[in-house]
Scaffold this motif. Structure first.
Motif, mmCIF file in Angstrom:
data_model
loop_
_atom_site.group_PDB
_atom_site.id
_atom_site.type_symbol
_atom_site.label_atom_id
_atom_site.label_comp_id
_atom_site.label_asym_id
_atom_site.label_seq_id
_atom_site.Cartn_x
_atom_site.Cartn_y
_atom_site.Cartn_z
ATOM 1 N N ALA A 90 1.540 86.263 42.572
ATOM 2 C CA ALA A 90 2.247 84.984 41.740
ATOM 3 C C ALA A 90 3.867 84.845 42.395
ATOM 4 N N ALA A 98 7.490 82.485 39.333
ATOM 5 C CA ALA A 98 6.495 83.610 39.121
ATOM 6 C C ALA A 98 6.931 84.300 37.842
ATOM 7 N N CYS A 101 4.853 83.502 34.988
ATOM 8 C CA CYS A 101 3.714 83.860 35.150
ATOM 9 C C CYS A 101 3.362 85.427 34.547
#
Length: 266
Positions: A90, A98, A101
């Motif tokens: 990610a 990221a 995520c």
């Protein structure tokens, strides 16, 4: 000068898994198959059986299973080829964004653990320990400690658990199915005759995919230990198709007899 007290990251959380730490096809298959043995999938199997006839159940399971296996297989290939976890991938793909995520991954992991513990503790407490709240809490604590320990000791403990649990689940599941057929009323086709018919094949396939697509997204966290991309992809595809199909089918046989239900919950 090297500091001998420097902690060793046995799971390579912040780096790609080196080749010396990679594992072969048998070990990876056992790990990935164990990953798919999720009790919530059995609930989805029951929903499929309640809403579809026998033919619709089989078609939905095959179509949904193939799509889910293809999706996770691609992720398994990427994880094995790069040696990176989902979080690291990610970061490569989204950079600073990221972090969102990674937070979602933690939330998912937390929910997955809680659901898994609950779906183990509550049925066992109800069937074997009189359904007391105290028994449920004891089982929750025991299961939580075991899960935390397996995470703490990393891939080695996961490998050991998989080699023990996967054969046991396969054997007990098969025995339970045989018991259900022998003790149940009527044939398996007769059991599907009781279905309401409220579910379409497409809807059933959607349930199959959705039952474990979020968990399947975390496939690189495991497949990164595979020897190469081919091993990662093959073991993931086969394990997801077999494992999820077994979970769905087990739920169908559970409808036939309470004895089989107890056996499967163990």
């Amino acid at each position: 000068m090297k500091n001998d007290n420097t902690p060793v990251d046995i799971d390579f959380a912040e780096a790609a898994v080196p080749h010396y730490a990679r594992r072969g096809i048998v070990t990876m298959f056992m790990i990935m198959l164990g990953f798919t043995f999720f009790s919530a999938s059995m609930w989805v199997g029951k929903e499929l059986a309640d809403g579809l006839d026998f033919g619709g159940f089989i078609i939905s399971m095959i179509i949904g299973g193939l799509i889910l296996s293809l999706y996770t297989g691609l992720l398994g290939y990427v994880g094995a080829e790069t040696g990176m976890s989902l979080d690291l991938l990610a970061r490569k793909a989204f950079g600073a964004k990221a972090r969102t995520c990674e937070r979602d991954d933690l939330v998912y992991a937390d929910r997955l653990v809680r659901v898994g513990i609950a779906m183990f503790a509550i049925p066992v407490a109800n069937e074997l320990l009189g359904g007391s709240t105290a028994a449920e809490w004891v089982l929750v604590i025991i299961a939580g400690v075991c899960m935390t320990a397996s995470a703490y000791f990393g891939i080695k403990s996961l490998t050991l658990i998989s080699y023990i649990a996967v054969p046991l689940v396969a054997i007990l599941g098969t025995v339970a199915m045989v018991m259900a057929v022998k003790q149940g009323n009527g044939t398996l086709i007769d059991q599907f005759a009781k279905s309401s018919g409220t579910l379409t094949v497409v809807g059933g396939a959607g349930l199959v995919i959705g039952s474990f697509v979020s968990g399947g997204t975390a496939t690189p966290n495991f497949s990164r230990f595979a020897r190469n991309g081919k091993v990662g992809a093959i073991t993931t595809v086969i394990a997801f198709f077999i494992g999820n199909s077994l979970m769905f089918s087990s739920a169908v046989f559970r409808r036939s007899t309470s004895a089989a239900m107890t056996f499967l919950r163990l």
